[in-house]
Design an enzyme around this catalytic site. Structure first.
Site, PDB file in Angstrom:
ATOM      1  N   GLU A  79     -15.453 -31.383  26.946  1.00 31.98           N
ATOM      2  CA  GLU A  79     -15.167 -30.521  25.811  1.00 31.98           C
ATOM      3  C   GLU A  79     -16.053 -29.296  25.837  1.00 31.98           C
ATOM      4  OE1 GLU A  79     -16.793 -32.074  21.961  1.00 31.98           O
ATOM      5  OE2 GLU A  79     -16.976 -33.899  23.137  1.00 31.98           O
ATOM      6  N   ASP A 206     -18.358 -14.453  34.633  1.00 32.94           N
ATOM      7  CA  ASP A 206     -18.976 -15.656  34.073  1.00 32.94           C
ATOM      8  C   ASP A 206     -19.258 -16.680  35.171  1.00 32.94           C
ATOM      9  OD1 ASP A 206     -20.110 -16.980  31.939  1.00 32.94           O
ATOM     10  OD2 ASP A 206     -18.249 -17.929  31.289  1.00 32.94           O
TER      11      ASP A 206
END
Length: 411
Positions: A79, A206
């Site tokens: 998650e 990123d």
């Protein structure tokens, strides 16, 4: 869905600290070869164009609900700030839902839609991964846009993220060997080099260990393109954008000015390579104040034969030659140059890592310069207890897959 949908987007927070990630698949040949593909040289811009031009399957929500066994909690792979990733199964040919344990294993990222930011990054993933195909990029199979549901369907990456293998301390994630670290570094470098090529002209923005996913053979693939941007065009030297990414990985000039270039990614690669050499996180507030920033702490050690072994990961100390360690450290140092123009491009990084693989440690793990390494053994052993405590960040968090989109740069 429990804690998976309790996290909220913090749109005001421009930087984030490294989030969860995991995923993976097959490696391929050279960059830009027949195994690399871009469907369209000009990226579409509107939502309709992006969805229509992507080479992806449009799934119904009911199909993905069936494929993941109704998004059962025990199907959760991980998650992040935007929701959960679930394990599922689809038929390899028809891509329809299949019985658990049969067909093609997939990972389904389900966004917890809380704002415009999440949708834009969901769309960015489709925009780039729907058109870019390369052995070192994770494969996006399809998406779902139905009512308020926004999901992405990826190939399953059985070995998880590089982050987990470097920093988690449990029986499932064993420390990666020197040879595997160099293999992963080379694969990730090839992925970035492809993105920066004239064929793609994409800035990843990123690059970090949690976004490098590993297949069953430890081949590396880049995941999570929520923050990716088209590179500068024409005579422009950079792209001006809001500062987003992850503290500790973002290039200093980008953080200071918002000017984004391919060399910003090269800096981030240098940080990740340094993490692989040291076994330490880029940022860690649990370390002594002068060691919290890995780059600031490690730089003075990277060019010295006498000092380099003091920063190398003690878990792999017998697996490489001193020469290989110095070459890898110097490459990281070049990538971390404060002046962007002094950083190598990713093609040069790939070449350096290929040479390093050819001349690094032997396949049995015994160093050629063992006498040099052994001369530092006593001082390293004296530091082991402290190093273990400083590095031991395996706190039992959920094993993580690709973040359901990336939030802005935050701490």
């Amino acid at each position: 869905m429990g804690s998976c949908f309790s996290a909220r987007i913090k749109a005001e927070s421009p930087l984030h600290n490294g989030a969860n990630s995991r995923y993976g698949s097959k490696n391929g040949e050279e960059m830009g070869g027949s195994s690399s593909r871009i469907s369209s040289m000009s990226m579409p811009r509107t939502e309709g164009e992006i969805l229509q031009s992507s080479n992806l399957k449009s799934f119904n929500f009911s199909e993905l609900r069936t494929a993941t066994r109704n998004f059962r909690p025990d199907s959760v792979l991980g998650e992040g700030g935007f929701g959960c990733v679930f394990k599922g199964w689809i038929d390899e040919n028809s891509l329809t839902a299949a019985k658990p344990g049969t067909g093609l294993v997939i990972a389904v990222k389900r966004l917890n839609q809380e704002g415009f930011q999440g949708h834009q990054e969901w769309l960015a993933e489709i925009n780039y991964l729907g058109q870019l195909l390369h052995p070192n990029l994770v494969k996006l199979i399809g998406y779902c846009l139905e009512d308020d549901h926004r999901l992405l369907v990826y190939e399953f990456m059985p070995k998880g993220s590089l982050e987990n293998h470097l920093f988690r301390r449990n029986s499932y994630f064993q420390p990666l060997s020197w040879n595997l670290r160099m293999k992963v570094a080379l694969g990730a470098a090839k992925g970035l080099a492809f993105l920066h090529s004239n064929e793609a002209k994409v800035i990843y923005r990123d690059f970090k260990t949690s976004n490098i996913l590993l297949d069953s053979n430890y081949n590396a693939k880049l995941s999570d393109f929520g923050l990716a941007k088209d590179g500068p065009t024409g005579d422009k030297s950079h792209v001006s954008t809001r500062v987003m990414g992850t503290y500790g990985y973002a290039a200093p000039e980008y953080m200071a000015t918002g000017h984004l270039t391919a060399r910003s990614d090269v800096y981030s690669f240098g940080v990740v390579l340094l993490e692989m050499l040291t076994g330490k996180r880029a940022m860690d507030k649990n370390r002594p104040s002068r060691e919290q920033s890995l780059v600031d702490w490690a730089k003075p050690y990277l060019t010295s034969k006498r000092k380099i072994l003091h920063v190398m990961d003690s878990r792999i100390e017998s697996q490489y030659t001193l020469d290989a360690a110095l070459k890898a450290a110097y490459l990281a140092l070049q990538c971390l140059s404060i002046e962007p123009k002094l950083r190598p491009n990713m093609n040069a990084v790939v070449k350096a890592l290929e040479q390093l693989q050819d001349s690094g440690g032997d396949h049995k793990g015994a160093p050629r310069n063992s006498s040099v390494l052994n001369s530092h053994q006593h001082s390293r052993n004296a530091r082991k207890h402290h190093t273990k405590n400083a590095n031991d960040l395996g706190n039992g968090n959920t094993i993580s897959y690709p973040r359901p989109a990336a939030s802005p740069l935050s701490t």
